[in-house]
Write a protein that holds these residues in place. Structure first.
Motif, PDB file in Angstrom:
ATOM      1  N   ARG A 320       0.830  -1.210   0.000  1.00  0.00           N
ATOM      2  CA  ARG A 320       0.000   0.000   0.000  1.00  0.00           C
ATOM      3  C   ARG A 320       0.862   1.258   0.000  1.00  0.00           C
ATOM      4  O   ARG A 320       0.628   2.203  -0.755  1.00  0.00           O
ATOM      5  CB  ARG A 320      -0.910   0.025   1.229  1.00  0.00           C
ATOM      6  CG  ARG A 320      -2.220  -0.697   1.060  1.00  0.00           C
ATOM      7  CD  ARG A 320      -3.158  -0.365   2.209  1.00  0.00           C
ATOM      8  NE  ARG A 320      -4.466  -0.907   1.953  1.00  0.00           N
ATOM      9  CZ  ARG A 320      -5.392  -0.324   1.209  1.00  0.00           C
ATOM     10  NH1 ARG A 320      -5.123   0.833   0.637  1.00  0.00           N
ATOM     11  NH2 ARG A 320      -6.568  -0.880   1.033  1.00  0.00           N
ATOM     12  N   VAL A 321       1.852   1.271   0.885  1.00  0.00           N
ATOM     13  CA  VAL A 321       2.670   2.468   1.047  1.00  0.00           C
ATOM     14  C   VAL A 321       3.567   2.688  -0.163  1.00  0.00           C
ATOM     15  O   VAL A 321       3.677   3.808  -0.675  1.00  0.00           O
ATOM     16  CB  VAL A 321       3.511   2.363   2.339  1.00  0.00           C
ATOM     17  CG1 VAL A 321       4.486   3.526   2.447  1.00  0.00           C
ATOM     18  CG2 VAL A 321       2.598   2.342   3.557  1.00  0.00           C
ATOM     19  N   SER A 322       4.211   1.626  -0.662  1.00  0.00           N
ATOM     20  CA  SER A 322       5.116   1.784  -1.798  1.00  0.00           C
ATOM     21  C   SER A 322       4.368   2.173  -3.063  1.00  0.00           C
ATOM     22  O   SER A 322       4.938   2.842  -3.940  1.00  0.00           O
ATOM     23  CB  SER A 322       5.900   0.488  -2.026  1.00  0.00           C
ATOM     24  OG  SER A 322       5.028  -0.577  -2.375  1.00  0.00           O
ATOM     25  N   ALA A 323       3.110   1.781  -3.186  1.00  0.00           N
ATOM     26  CA  ALA A 323       2.326   2.156  -4.369  1.00  0.00           C
ATOM     27  C   ALA A 323       2.166   3.663  -4.475  1.00  0.00           C
ATOM     28  O   ALA A 323       1.975   4.195  -5.563  1.00  0.00           O
ATOM     29  CB  ALA A 323       0.957   1.489  -4.331  1.00  0.00           C
ATOM     30  N   PHE A 324       2.267   4.363  -3.340  1.00  0.00           N
ATOM     31  CA  PHE A 324       2.161   5.822  -3.328  1.00  0.00           C
ATOM     32  C   PHE A 324       3.520   6.468  -3.059  1.00  0.00           C
ATOM     33  O   PHE A 324       3.601   7.555  -2.498  1.00  0.00           O
ATOM     34  CB  PHE A 324       1.131   6.264  -2.289  1.00  0.00           C
ATOM     35  CG  PHE A 324      -0.290   6.043  -2.730  1.00  0.00           C
ATOM     36  CD1 PHE A 324      -1.044   7.080  -3.240  1.00  0.00           C
ATOM     37  CD2 PHE A 324      -0.867   4.780  -2.673  1.00  0.00           C
ATOM     38  CE1 PHE A 324      -2.349   6.873  -3.663  1.00  0.00           C
ATOM     39  CE2 PHE A 324      -2.169   4.559  -3.090  1.00  0.00           C
ATOM     40  CZ  PHE A 324      -2.915   5.611  -3.592  1.00  0.00           C
ATOM     41  N   ASP A 325       4.596   5.742  -3.454  1.00  0.00           N
ATOM     42  CA  ASP A 325       5.973   6.239  -3.330  1.00  0.00           C
ATOM     43  C   ASP A 325       6.347   6.530  -1.886  1.00  0.00           C
ATOM     44  O   ASP A 325       7.163   7.417  -1.613  1.00  0.00           O
ATOM     45  CB  ASP A 325       6.172   7.506  -4.184  1.00  0.00           C
ATOM     46  CG  ASP A 325       5.933   7.244  -5.657  1.00  0.00           C
ATOM     47  OD1 ASP A 325       6.314   6.165  -6.123  1.00  0.00           O
ATOM     48  OD2 ASP A 325       5.355   8.118  -6.334  1.00  0.00           O
ATOM     49  N   GLY A 326       5.735   5.793  -0.958  1.00  0.00           N
ATOM     50  CA  GLY A 326       6.009   6.014   0.453  1.00  0.00           C
ATOM     51  C   GLY A 326       7.026   5.042   1.013  1.00  0.00           C
ATOM     52  O   GLY A 326       7.561   4.180   0.317  1.00  0.00           O
ATOM     53  N   ILE A 327       7.304   5.197   2.291  1.00  0.00           N
ATOM     54  CA  ILE A 327       8.279   4.369   3.010  1.00  0.00           C
ATOM     55  C   ILE A 327       7.584   3.768   4.223  1.00  0.00           C
ATOM     56  O   ILE A 327       6.895   4.466   4.964  1.00  0.00           O
ATOM     57  CB  ILE A 327       9.479   5.218   3.468  1.00  0.00           C
ATOM     58  CG1 ILE A 327      10.197   5.838   2.255  1.00  0.00           C
ATOM     59  CG2 ILE A 327      10.472   4.367   4.265  1.00  0.00           C
ATOM     60  CD1 ILE A 327      11.260   6.845   2.651  1.00  0.00           C
ATOM     61  N   LEU A 328       7.795   2.476   4.439  1.00  0.00           N
ATOM     62  CA  LEU A 328       7.235   1.777   5.596  1.00  0.00           C
ATOM     63  C   LEU A 328       8.377   1.224   6.433  1.00  0.00           C
ATOM     64  O   LEU A 328       9.289   0.597   5.920  1.00  0.00           O
ATOM     65  CB  LEU A 328       6.324   0.629   5.148  1.00  0.00           C
ATOM     66  CG  LEU A 328       5.670  -0.178   6.284  1.00  0.00           C
ATOM     67  CD1 LEU A 328       4.564   0.638   6.934  1.00  0.00           C
ATOM     68  CD2 LEU A 328       5.113  -1.497   5.756  1.00  0.00           C
ATOM     69  N   VAL A 329       8.329   1.484   7.736  1.00  0.00           N
ATOM     70  CA  VAL A 329       9.335   0.982   8.675  1.00  0.00           C
ATOM     71  C   VAL A 329       8.612   0.258   9.802  1.00  0.00           C
ATOM     72  O   VAL A 329       7.687   0.820  10.406  1.00  0.00           O
ATOM     73  CB  VAL A 329      10.197   2.122   9.254  1.00  0.00           C
ATOM     74  CG1 VAL A 329      11.193   1.568  10.277  1.00  0.00           C
ATOM     75  CG2 VAL A 329      10.943   2.846   8.141  1.00  0.00           C
ATOM     76  N   ILE A 330       9.022  -0.972  10.079  1.00  0.00           N
ATOM     77  CA  ILE A 330       8.424  -1.763  11.149  1.00  0.00           C
ATOM     78  C   ILE A 330       9.502  -2.084  12.170  1.00  0.00           C
ATOM     79  O   ILE A 330      10.530  -2.672  11.829  1.00  0.00           O
ATOM     80  CB  ILE A 330       7.791  -3.055  10.605  1.00  0.00           C
ATOM     81  CG1 ILE A 330       6.663  -2.705   9.635  1.00  0.00           C
ATOM     82  CG2 ILE A 330       7.260  -3.923  11.740  1.00  0.00           C
ATOM     83  CD1 ILE A 330       6.075  -3.911   8.924  1.00  0.00           C
ATOM     84  N   ASP A 331       9.263  -1.676  13.395  1.00  0.00           N
ATOM     85  CA  ASP A 331      10.209  -1.928  14.486  1.00  0.00           C
ATOM     86  C   ASP A 331       9.489  -2.787  15.524  1.00  0.00           C
ATOM     87  O   ASP A 331       8.493  -2.350  16.110  1.00  0.00           O
ATOM     88  CB  ASP A 331      10.666  -0.596  15.089  1.00  0.00           C
ATOM     89  CG  ASP A 331      11.737  -0.790  16.150  1.00  0.00           C
ATOM     90  OD1 ASP A 331      12.381  -1.853  16.146  1.00  0.00           O
ATOM     91  OD2 ASP A 331      11.932   0.119  16.977  1.00  0.00           O
ATOM     92  N   SER A 332       9.990  -3.996  15.750  1.00  0.00           N
ATOM     93  CA  SER A 332       9.280  -4.925  16.630  1.00  0.00           C
ATOM     94  C   SER A 332      10.252  -5.791  17.426  1.00  0.00           C
ATOM     95  O   SER A 332      10.326  -7.004  17.229  1.00  0.00           O
ATOM     96  CB  SER A 332       8.327  -5.792  15.796  1.00  0.00           C
ATOM     97  OG  SER A 332       7.539  -6.619  16.627  1.00  0.00           O
ATOM     98  N   PRO A 333      11.020  -5.185  18.353  1.00  0.00           N
ATOM     99  CA  PRO A 333      11.924  -5.996  19.179  1.00  0.00           C
ATOM    100  C   PRO A 333      11.125  -6.907  20.112  1.00  0.00           C
ATOM    101  O   PRO A 333      10.097  -6.491  20.666  1.00  0.00           O
ATOM    102  CB  PRO A 333      12.715  -4.946  19.963  1.00  0.00           C
ATOM    103  CG  PRO A 333      11.836  -3.736  19.979  1.00  0.00           C
ATOM    104  CD  PRO A 333      11.087  -3.756  18.685  1.00  0.00           C
ATOM    105  N   PRO A 334      11.555  -8.140  20.295  1.00  0.00           N
ATOM    106  CA  PRO A 334      10.820  -9.069  21.174  1.00  0.00           C
ATOM    107  C   PRO A 334      10.627  -8.494  22.574  1.00  0.00           C
ATOM    108  O   PRO A 334      11.568  -7.986  23.190  1.00  0.00           O
ATOM    109  CB  PRO A 334      11.721 -10.310  21.203  1.00  0.00           C
ATOM    110  CG  PRO A 334      12.485 -10.236  19.916  1.00  0.00           C
ATOM    111  CD  PRO A 334      12.723  -8.780  19.664  1.00  0.00           C
ATOM    112  N   GLY A 335       9.380  -8.547  23.031  1.00  0.00           N
ATOM    113  CA  GLY A 335       9.061  -8.094  24.378  1.00  0.00           C
ATOM    114  C   GLY A 335       8.921  -6.603  24.544  1.00  0.00           C
ATOM    115  O   GLY A 335       8.660  -6.119  25.654  1.00  0.00           O
ATOM    116  N   ARG A 336       9.060  -5.844  23.464  1.00  0.00           N
ATOM    117  CA  ARG A 336       9.029  -4.374  23.592  1.00  0.00           C
ATOM    118  C   ARG A 336       8.024  -3.724  22.652  1.00  0.00           C
ATOM    119  O   ARG A 336       8.121  -2.553  22.343  1.00  0.00           O
ATOM    120  CB  ARG A 336      10.427  -3.820  23.340  1.00  0.00           C
ATOM    121  CG  ARG A 336      11.449  -4.280  24.383  1.00  0.00           C
ATOM    122  CD  ARG A 336      12.856  -3.871  24.000  1.00  0.00           C
ATOM    123  NE  ARG A 336      12.968  -2.437  23.782  1.00  0.00           N
ATOM    124  CZ  ARG A 336      14.060  -1.847  23.299  1.00  0.00           C
ATOM    125  NH1 ARG A 336      15.107  -2.577  22.952  1.00  0.00           N
ATOM    126  NH2 ARG A 336      14.100  -0.536  23.139  1.00  0.00           N
TER     127      ARG A 336
END
Length: 348
Positions: A320-336
């Motif tokens: 979805r985001v890249s289709a509109f020339d966007g950037i997606l960042v996912i941060d998911s450290p275990p337990g946090r």
């Protein structure tokens, strides 16, 4: 002048560019060390006296004859005009060919007008050019793919909006009319008709339930508040309906293009759904900021450890985001916990 003549052989011996001199008959008179190495010979004396044309390209790489009369490198001896080419193939001593760029200029010798050559192996240049073309082609394909993906999503959002309107203006209105009719009929019946009253009461309840479920369905397809009041209002409504306590932060003072608002809303909705289903969170925070780009974030205090890849439930967000020339960042450290952040360009 004498000093220049003395140093000239040293200059020709040290330059990496090939330098050949051929006489008026096209025979090699001189070649510097770079010319010897370029063709895989051991010594310049092996080349002196040979036909330059027969040595460099007696035939083309495909095996067809290449007459000396057609050789453009020899033309300056006749025309007196320098020549240049980028599309020749020269033969090494071992019989292999390499692409070459060359320059040829007339030179007056005692026996007549000859030619001085300079050439180099263009293999690396051609590889760089090929890599550049492939890179440009890949960028064009990526741009076309994003444009196609954007059109598909815009088409989907248009269908969502139309479906939501059809549900609201069609089926929902008919159910409301049915509910009103059932209630009026119920009021006309005497209390003594207990069986009929019970059936009508159940019908009224079922009709109301159907209306509520249809309203929820229409909201999930495309919330009317998104079109009427914009992204912030739609996200606040989404947060109020969320099963996990959710707060919404940020604000912006202008409406965005409908495709940007719709895309951002469903990015948030999908990220929120993932958090509710998988994060085991006690609280979710949604933040929306508008500057040069639209920044959105959905963060939870859950178990984290989300893998961003195929089958993770988050791949669709990236699309979805890249289709509109966007950037997606996912941060998911275990337990946090998990944070899903996106930046989507906003047209002026």
């Amino acid at each position: 002048m004498q000093s220049i003549q003395m140093v000239l052989p040293a200059i020709l011996d040290s330059v990496s560019q090939v330098v050949w001199v051929v006489d008026h008959q096209g025979r090699i008179l001189y070649t510097n060390p770079a010319g010897v190495a370029a063709l895989g010979y051991d010594d310049a004396e092996e080349l002196v006296g040979l036909s330059s044309h027969e040595t460099l390209h007696p035939h083309r790489p495909d095996g067809t004859p290449f007459p000396a009369s057609e050789c453009p490198m020899l033309q300056p001896a006749t025309t007196g005009i320098p020549a240049h080419g980028n599309d020749e193939w020269f033969k090494r001593r071992d019989g292999s060919f390499f692409p070459a760029s060359w320059w040829a200029a007339p030179i007056d010798l005692r026996e007549g007008r000859g030619v001085v050559y300079s050439f180099f192996d263009a293999t690396e240049n051609r590889e760089l050019e090929r890599a550049r073309r492939e890179r440009d082609a890949a960028r064009i394909r990526a741009d076309e793919s994003r444009a196609a993906q954007r059109r598909i999503m815009q088409s989907i959002e248009s269908v969502r909006r139309q479906t939501a309107r059809d549900l609201h203006d069609g089926a929902q209105q008919r159910l409301v009319s049915l509910l009103i009719g059932l209630r009026l009929t119920r009021d006309l019946l005497p209390d003594a008709a207990t069986d009929a009253v019970a059936l009508l009461d159940q019908a009224v309840t079922d009709a109301q339930t159907a209306i509520d479920e249809l309203r929820e369905l229409a909201y999930g397809v495309y919330p009317s508040v998104l079109q009427a009041k914009g992204l912030m209002a739609a996200v606040e409504s989404l947060a109020e309906r969320c099963a996990v306590p959710t707060t919404v932060e940020g604000e912006y003072l202008r409406r965005l293009p409908v495709e940007v608002e719709s895309n951002a809303y469903f990015v948030i909705a999908e990220a929120l759904t993932n958090a509710v289903k998988h994060a085991d969170a006690s609280h979710i925070r949604i933040r929306i900021e508008l500057g040069g780009v639209l920044r959105i974030e959905v963060a939870d205090d859950g178990i984290g450890g989300v893998a961003h890849g195929a089958g993770s439930g988050l791949t669709g967000l990236g699309d979805r985001v890249s289709a509109f020339d966007g950037i997606l960042v996912i941060d998911s450290p275990p337990g946090r916990g998990t944070s899903v952040r996106a930046e989507i360009p906003v047209p002026e």
